[in-house]
Design a protein around this motif. Structure first.
Motif, mmCIF file in Angstrom:
data_model
loop_
_atom_site.group_PDB
_atom_site.id
_atom_site.type_symbol
_atom_site.label_atom_id
_atom_site.label_comp_id
_atom_site.label_asym_id
_atom_site.label_seq_id
_atom_site.Cartn_x
_atom_site.Cartn_y
_atom_site.Cartn_z
ATOM 1 N N MET A 42 -65.048 -58.366 78.740
ATOM 2 C CA MET A 42 -64.135 -58.542 77.621
ATOM 3 C C MET A 42 -62.803 -59.086 78.129
ATOM 4 S SD MET A 42 -64.970 -55.088 75.464
ATOM 5 C CE MET A 42 -63.372 -55.029 74.690
ATOM 6 N N GLN A 43 -62.438 -60.264 77.586
ATOM 7 C CA GLN A 43 -61.185 -60.904 77.965
ATOM 8 C C GLN A 43 -60.009 -59.942 77.805
ATOM 9 O OE1 GLN A 43 -60.196 -64.118 78.874
ATOM 10 N NE2 GLN A 43 -62.345 -64.580 79.253
ATOM 11 N N PHE A 86 -65.088 -64.333 80.252
ATOM 12 C CA PHE A 86 -65.559 -65.708 80.484
ATOM 13 C C PHE A 86 -64.613 -66.535 81.347
ATOM 14 C CE2 PHE A 86 -63.528 -66.229 76.211
ATOM 15 C CZ PHE A 86 -62.595 -67.207 76.525
ATOM 16 N N GLN A 95 -69.484 -65.031 83.671
ATOM 17 C CA GLN A 95 -69.800 -65.650 82.383
ATOM 18 C C GLN A 95 -69.017 -66.955 82.233
ATOM 19 O OE1 GLN A 95 -68.291 -64.249 78.436
ATOM 20 N NE2 GLN A 95 -70.450 -63.816 78.066
ATOM 21 N N ASN A 134 -71.553 -67.997 77.436
ATOM 22 C CA ASN A 134 -71.045 -67.331 76.246
ATOM 23 C C ASN A 134 -71.315 -68.183 75.004
ATOM 24 O OD1 ASN A 134 -69.264 -66.570 74.084
ATOM 25 N ND2 ASN A 134 -68.028 -65.419 75.532
ATOM 26 N N LYS A 178 -75.601 -65.089 76.210
ATOM 27 C CA LYS A 178 -75.133 -64.069 75.258
ATOM 28 C C LYS A 178 -74.907 -64.771 73.940
ATOM 29 C CE LYS A 178 -72.222 -60.389 74.201
ATOM 30 N NZ LYS A 178 -70.795 -60.523 74.322
ATOM 31 N N HIS A 203 -76.020 -60.053 70.146
ATOM 32 C CA HIS A 203 -75.086 -59.230 69.363
ATOM 33 C C HIS A 203 -75.362 -59.621 67.912
ATOM 34 C CE1 HIS A 203 -70.611 -58.388 68.186
ATOM 35 N NE2 HIS A 203 -71.459 -57.565 67.619
ATOM 36 N N TYR A 239 -65.891 -58.833 63.805
ATOM 37 C CA TYR A 239 -66.381 -57.479 64.109
ATOM 38 C C TYR A 239 -66.555 -56.663 62.836
ATOM 39 C CZ TYR A 239 -65.710 -58.775 68.851
ATOM 40 O OH TYR A 239 -65.832 -59.431 70.043
ATOM 41 N N ASN A 243 -76.778 -55.699 72.133
ATOM 42 C CA ASN A 243 -75.333 -55.430 72.198
ATOM 43 C C ASN A 243 -74.785 -55.255 70.780
ATOM 44 O OD1 ASN A 243 -72.507 -57.450 72.186
ATOM 45 N ND2 ASN A 243 -72.513 -55.498 73.252
ATOM 46 N N GLY A 244 -73.849 -54.304 70.629
ATOM 47 C CA GLY A 244 -73.138 -54.167 69.359
ATOM 48 C C GLY A 244 -73.149 -52.759 68.801
ATOM 49 N N ASP A 245 -71.935 -52.184 68.691
ATOM 50 C CA ASP A 245 -71.746 -50.871 68.062
ATOM 51 C C ASP A 245 -72.612 -49.775 68.673
ATOM 52 O OD1 ASP A 245 -70.035 -52.299 66.515
ATOM 53 O OD2 ASP A 245 -70.781 -51.574 64.584
ATOM 54 N N GLY A 270 -69.710 -53.000 74.961
ATOM 55 C CA GLY A 270 -68.438 -53.714 75.027
ATOM 56 C C GLY A 270 -67.268 -52.750 74.877
ATOM 57 N N ARG A 271 -66.709 -52.713 73.667
ATOM 58 C CA ARG A 271 -65.477 -51.928 73.429
ATOM 59 C C ARG A 271 -65.648 -50.456 73.759
ATOM 60 N NH1 ARG A 271 -65.527 -53.772 67.373
ATOM 61 N NH2 ARG A 271 -67.717 -53.475 67.876
ATOM 62 N N TRP A 272 -66.878 -49.955 73.582
ATOM 63 C CA TRP A 272 -67.097 -48.508 73.699
ATOM 64 C C TRP A 272 -67.063 -48.039 75.140
ATOM 65 C CZ3 TRP A 272 -66.338 -47.250 68.923
ATOM 66 C CH2 TRP A 272 -66.618 -48.217 67.963
ATOM 67 N N TYR A 290 -58.450 -49.327 72.196
ATOM 68 C CA TYR A 290 -59.819 -48.774 72.279
ATOM 69 C C TYR A 290 -59.829 -47.364 72.870
ATOM 70 C CZ TYR A 290 -60.875 -53.559 71.168
ATOM 71 O OH TYR A 290 -60.908 -54.770 70.533
#
Ligand SMILES: Cc1cc2nc3c(=O)[nH]c(=O)nc-3n(C[C@H](O)[C@H](O)[C@H](O)COP(=O)(O)O)c2cc1C
Length: 309
Positions: A1-2, A27, A57, A84, A126, A155, A163, A186-188, A211-213, A269
């Motif tokens: 994640m950037q 990336f 990536q 990506n 991805k 995702h 999102y 990927n996702g949630d 990712g965020r989690w 986050y």
């Protein structure tokens, strides 16, 4: 994640937590003639990435530039690189990069043909379901199936969805048998119970991308692998995690304003690691002085905030 999971974060994460097999780097833009930004390139140097394996990536849509970058990465010691095709942000997508190329399947097909044909190593992708609609995935899957990909991370949202809403699990489930590659979901994926729900629903999937989690629930990879933590241990680890990130950002960045702004982005986050995260984060939002920030964080942890379940 950037802006989040660069080397500094990955090192700290690997020192404190376990369970993560591999990270995909934020990336690296494929610039003309195979050039890349020094900061992005340094992030994936194998000599520095000793604590957590990393797959670089790439971001771009010019085959020659991507081939040169992929081959430079291969020569550096990365046999697999990821492309990506998921970034939803308009600034990227309007240049037909990230999810922006998904609604131009012929261009994507031509790009993949030249990229895969010119690469010394293997390509991993991805993707989102499409740029505008999930139905784009019906055209994309046969394209992906034509190439010898290492894996395909899906995702299941569209690019324009950003999102918002949830991942489209029904559509993903219907499309899964059509994909001939190893699929990474990927996702949630935010908790152990969510993992159980998803892994029961998708028994053919054995690889999961978080990712965020990973910032909101950094225990999750270890929990998925069977480790358990009590509330007290979790709180201590979260404090160590925060403090290590903070100390290294202080050492790395010039100027107090930079440090507090980077830490506030982290809290976007990290606050969700706590039950009442929004309330906890509120007093930190306006702080620009590191000394005030440090005192506020000490006070926050001294109040023993309940860790999210
Ligand atoms: C701030 C931010 C930066 C991101 N940067 C990247 C990136 O560089 N490459 C990438 O593949 N995904 C990137 N993502 C997307 C995440 O990897 C992931 O696909 C997405 O957040 C959904 O997974 P999650 O629900 O586990 O977070 C980024 C997401 C956010 C919120």
């Amino acid at each position: 994640m950037q802006g989040y999971t660069e080397l500094l974060f990955r090192d700290v994460y690997a020192e404190i937590f376990s369970g993560m097999d591999v990270a995909v780097s934020p990336f690296i833009s494929a610039l003309p003639e195979g050039r890349s930004k020094e900061r992005e390139w340094n992030d994936v140097l194998p000599d520095l990435n000793t604590k957590m394996p990393v797959i670089p990536q790439m971001m771009g849509n010019v085959a020659d530039d991507l081939v040169l970058l992929a081959n430079r990465l291969y020569d550096l010691g990365h046999p697999v690189v990821n492309l990506n095709l998921g970034c939803p942000y308009k600034m990227v997508a309007k240049k037909k990069k990230g999810s922006g190329i998904l609604c131009f399947p012929d261009e994507l097909d031509a790009l993949l043909e030249r990229l895969v044909g010119g690469m010394k190593g293997r390509l991993s992708i991805k993707t989102r379901l499409g740029r505008h609609t999930r139905e784009e995935f019906h055209t994309l899957v046969p394209i992906y199936n034509r190439y010898p990909l290492e894996d395909l991370t899906v995702h299941p949202r569209t690019g324009v969805q950003m999102y918002k809403g949830g991942p489209d699990l029904d559509f993903f489930e219907a499309m899964l048998p059509e994909i001939t590659h190893r699929v990474i979901y990927n996702g949630d994926l935010w908790s152990l119970s969510r993992f159980r729900e998803l892994s029961e629903r998708f028994p053919s999937i054995s690889d999961w991308m978080i990712g965020r989690w990973v910032i909101s629930n950094p225990f999750l990879p270890a929990e998925i692998k069977g480790e358990r933590f009590d509330e007290e241990t979790k709180l201590q680890l979260l404090k160590r995690f925060h403090d290590a990130i903070y100390e290294r950002q202080v050492a790395r960045l010039d100027g107090p304003g930079h440090v507090t702004s980077v830490m506030k982005a982290f809290w976007v986050y990290f606050k969700d690691a706590f039950d009442n995260g929004d309330r906890l984060f509120k007093p930190l939002r306006r702080i620009t002085d590191p000394a005030v920030y440090e005192a506020a964080v000490e006070q926050l942890f001294a109040g023993r905030p309940p860790v999210a379940g």
